[in-house]
Design a protein around this motif. Structure first.
Motif, mmCIF file in Angstrom:
data_model
loop_
_atom_site.group_PDB
_atom_site.id
_atom_site.type_symbol
_atom_site.label_atom_id
_atom_site.label_comp_id
_atom_site.label_asym_id
_atom_site.label_seq_id
_atom_site.Cartn_x
_atom_site.Cartn_y
_atom_site.Cartn_z
ATOM 1 N N LEU A 1 0.847 -1.182 0.000
ATOM 2 C CA LEU A 1 0.000 0.000 0.000
ATOM 3 C C LEU A 1 0.888 1.239 0.000
ATOM 4 C CD1 LEU A 1 -3.043 0.825 0.218
ATOM 5 C CD2 LEU A 1 -2.625 1.108 2.674
ATOM 6 N N ILE A 2 0.734 2.082 -1.041
ATOM 7 C CA ILE A 2 1.542 3.292 -1.141
ATOM 8 C C ILE A 2 0.683 4.552 -1.077
ATOM 9 C CG2 ILE A 2 3.395 2.166 -2.422
ATOM 10 C CD1 ILE A 2 2.196 3.722 -4.929
ATOM 11 N N GLY A 3 -0.610 4.352 -0.947
ATOM 12 C CA GLY A 3 -1.512 5.489 -0.864
ATOM 13 C C GLY A 3 -2.950 5.030 -0.902
ATOM 14 N N GLN B 1 7.491 8.870 -0.672
ATOM 15 C CA GLN B 1 8.453 8.185 -1.548
ATOM 16 C C GLN B 1 7.925 8.052 -2.981
ATOM 17 O OE1 GLN B 1 9.379 4.228 -0.133
ATOM 18 N NE2 GLN B 1 10.088 3.563 -2.128
ATOM 19 N N TRP B 2 6.614 8.047 -3.139
ATOM 20 C CA TRP B 2 5.994 7.821 -4.441
ATOM 21 C C TRP B 2 5.412 9.093 -5.056
ATOM 22 C CZ3 TRP B 2 6.571 3.313 -6.981
ATOM 23 C CH2 TRP B 2 7.086 2.259 -6.239
ATOM 24 N N GLN B 3 5.545 10.220 -4.394
ATOM 25 C CA GLN B 3 4.996 11.469 -4.940
ATOM 26 C C GLN B 3 5.761 11.882 -6.192
ATOM 27 O OE1 GLN B 3 5.282 14.842 -2.342
ATOM 28 N NE2 GLN B 3 7.493 14.894 -2.399
ATOM 29 N N GLY B 4 5.092 12.668 -7.021
ATOM 30 C CA GLY B 4 5.733 13.184 -8.217
ATOM 31 C C GLY B 4 5.825 12.200 -9.369
ATOM 32 N N LYS B 5 5.117 11.085 -9.269
ATOM 33 C CA LYS B 5 5.166 10.060 -10.307
ATOM 34 C C LYS B 5 3.838 9.931 -11.068
ATOM 35 C CE LYS B 5 8.759 7.379 -7.939
ATOM 36 N NZ LYS B 5 9.447 8.556 -7.556
#
Length: 159
Positions: A69-71, A94-98
């Motif tokens: 789960l990343i969000g 860690q996963w923002q901006g993608k």
């Protein structure tokens, strides 16, 4: 290779969701406060949701047997009688901006279309320029201010 997927969250996911939120830096979550991040609070919220929907955003690597789960994103307010869902999203730093938040918005729009919702709403803190830029870039417009929590409410009609 990593793959992104969406699925409905259930009360059995409350621990992972609570950990995701509680382990985030306070500076990162300063504008995100839709509910208490503690396990029991999240578990109860997921248990009682009927029309409100909480979608997990997961990443899966071909080499992993399970997803991480990343969000998540939510469409809320329908259980309280509102006719237009209120969207909210959280993506692990860690996963923002993608492009994952934008992808979740497209997923939310599809959900709204197939479930005959005419409009989607969201609240964003007036200082959260990054989020406002994203939302406006995909067609959200100003609806009103919510001064008690220093947010603006944006909307997008669902064609």
């Amino acid at each position: 290779m990593n793959y992104i997927g969406f699925r409905l969250l259930h009360s059995s996911d409350a621990q992972d969701l609570s950990n995701l939120l509680l382990n985030s830096l306070s500076e990162y979550v300063k504008y995100f406060h839709p509910f208490d991040f503690e396990l029991l609070s999240i578990q109860k919220r997921l248990d009682i949701a009927i029309n409100d929907k909480f979608f997990g955003i997961e990443v899966k690597d071909n080499s992993l047997a399970h997803s991480k789960l990343i969000g998540f994103y939510m469409l809320r307010g329908m259980d309280e009688g509102y006719t237009e869902p209120m969207y909210g999203v959280f993506i692990d730093q860690q996963w923002q901006g993608k492009g994952i938040a934008k992808l979740s918005l497209y997923h939310a729009e599809c959900f709204c279309k197939i479930n005959l919702y005419q409009r989607i709403l969201l609240k964003v803190h007036h200082n959260n320029d990054r989020a406002q830029k994203l939302y406006k870039s995909i067609g959200f417009q100003f609806l009103r201010e919510d001064p008690k929590i220093n947010n603006v409410v944006l909307y997008k009609d669902i064609p």
